[in-house]
Design a protein around this motif. Structure first.
Motif, PDB file in Angstrom:
ATOM      1  N   ASN A  99      36.199   8.800  35.124  1.00  0.00           N
ATOM      2  CA  ASN A  99      34.767   9.072  35.003  1.00  0.00           C
ATOM      3  C   ASN A  99      34.479  10.364  34.253  1.00  0.00           C
ATOM      4  O   ASN A  99      33.425  10.969  34.409  1.00  0.00           O
ATOM      5  N   LYS A 100      35.395  10.802  33.402  1.00  0.00           N
ATOM      6  CA  LYS A 100      35.198  11.988  32.578  1.00  0.00           C
ATOM      7  C   LYS A 100      34.836  11.543  31.154  1.00  0.00           C
ATOM      8  O   LYS A 100      35.418  10.592  30.619  1.00  0.00           O
ATOM      9  N   THR A 101      33.933  12.240  30.532  1.00  0.00           N
ATOM     10  CA  THR A 101      33.426  11.844  29.224  1.00  0.00           C
ATOM     11  C   THR A 101      34.478  12.054  28.136  1.00  0.00           C
ATOM     12  O   THR A 101      35.072  13.136  28.038  1.00  0.00           O
TER      13      THR A 101
ATOM     14  N   THR B  31      30.471  10.968  33.546  1.00  0.00           N
ATOM     15  CA  THR B  31      29.693  10.089  32.675  1.00  0.00           C
ATOM     16  C   THR B  31      28.724   9.205  33.446  1.00  0.00           C
ATOM     17  O   THR B  31      27.544   9.114  33.109  1.00  0.00           O
ATOM     18  N   LYS B  32      29.212   8.546  34.469  1.00  0.00           N
ATOM     19  CA  LYS B  32      28.382   7.587  35.190  1.00  0.00           C
ATOM     20  C   LYS B  32      27.186   8.273  35.845  1.00  0.00           C
ATOM     21  O   LYS B  32      26.057   7.769  35.775  1.00  0.00           O
TER      22      LYS B  32
ATOM     23  N   SER C  93      33.614   6.884  28.857  1.00  0.00           N
ATOM     24  CA  SER C  93      34.375   7.647  29.852  1.00  0.00           C
ATOM     25  C   SER C  93      35.780   7.085  29.989  1.00  0.00           C
ATOM     26  O   SER C  93      36.053   5.937  29.614  1.00  0.00           O
TER      27      SER C  93
ATOM     28  N   GLY D 253      38.714   2.458  30.476  1.00  0.00           N
ATOM     29  CA  GLY D 253      37.534   3.310  30.500  1.00  0.00           C
ATOM     30  C   GLY D 253      36.260   2.504  30.629  1.00  0.00           C
ATOM     31  O   GLY D 253      36.295   1.293  30.851  1.00  0.00           O
TER      32      GLY D 253
END
Length: 235
Positions: A121-123, A36-37, A117, A88
């Protein structure tokens, strides 16, 4: 969800004029494993041409965002649970214009988004806003996923207030907002296209009312699922 704006102008004075230069994002290509980032920094923050002055030193928007979690256009907020534990991150565009339609989900176009996220860092989800939408395209999208509308005709089609579309790996929530003045619909810019202004779901031949599309992936975890429920993203 309304995002609280943390004002930085006490610390920052911007040297450049008003401009937006984001990368287009095709959101239907985003997966649960998308970082995501990195997606947000590459397509939004890194494209920002603003220069910031802090204690007589100039910084790029990317440098400022990494330090303050905000620029003039973008913001990063923490997602917390009831115990104030960080579970998150939320990334969002704060400033935009009605005529921008850079962000897409399949055939639909949007001018603003929020993306969420987990702590890895996963959507987990994203939310798209659009005030300028061609009705034929909206009809095409709904008919594709909504079994009840598969035999309908665009000339007789009537929008519902809300659609809950369950797919194999995610759920799509489509909301017709109707209210042109409410968040997130901004005041239209001078070069924006005309849009429908009815207060009902009856639309003109060309444009639909403003819409919000929220996409939530499966298996986001109990804590994040509760967060999404509390913020009315899950029904």
């Amino acid at each position: 969800m309304k995002i609280k704006l943390i004002t930085l102008f006490v610390l920052l004075s911007m040297l450049s004029g008003y401009s937006q230069n984001f990368n287009s994002i095709q959101f239907d290509t985003i997966k649960r494993e998308t970082l995501t980032k990195e997606l947000f920094l590459k397509n939004v923050v890194a494209k920002d041409k603003d220069i910031f002055e802090i204690e007589n030193v100039n910084y790029t928007a990317l440098e400022v965002f990494k330090k303050y979690k905000q620029t003039r256009y973008a913001v990063q907020n923490e997602i917390t649970n009831d115990q104030n534990k960080i579970i998150g991150q939320l990334y969002a565009i704060e400033r935009y214009t009605e005529s921008d339609t850079l962000f897409k989900f399949e055939n639909l176009k949007f001018n603003r988004f929020e993306i969420y996220s987990d702590n890895e860092n996963k959507t987990i989800a994203f939310k798209l806003y659009g005030g300028v939408q061609k009705f034929n395209e909206l009809f095409k999208f709904i008919k594709k996923y909504n079994i009840q509308d598969e035999n309908s005709d665009v000339k007789t089609f009537a929008l519902q207030d809300y659609y809950n579309l369950k797919l194999k790996d995610k759920t799509i929530f489509l909301k017709v907002t109707n209210n042109m003045e409410a968040e997130p619909s901004p005041a239209p810019s001078s070069n924006s296209e005309p849009i429908a202004t009815e207060t009902s779901n009856k639309v003109d031949d060309k444009y639909s009312p403003p819409i919000e599309v929220t996409v939530i992936f499966n298996n986001v975890g109990i804590e994040l699922e509760e967060y999404l429920k509390e913020n009315n993203y899950l029904r």
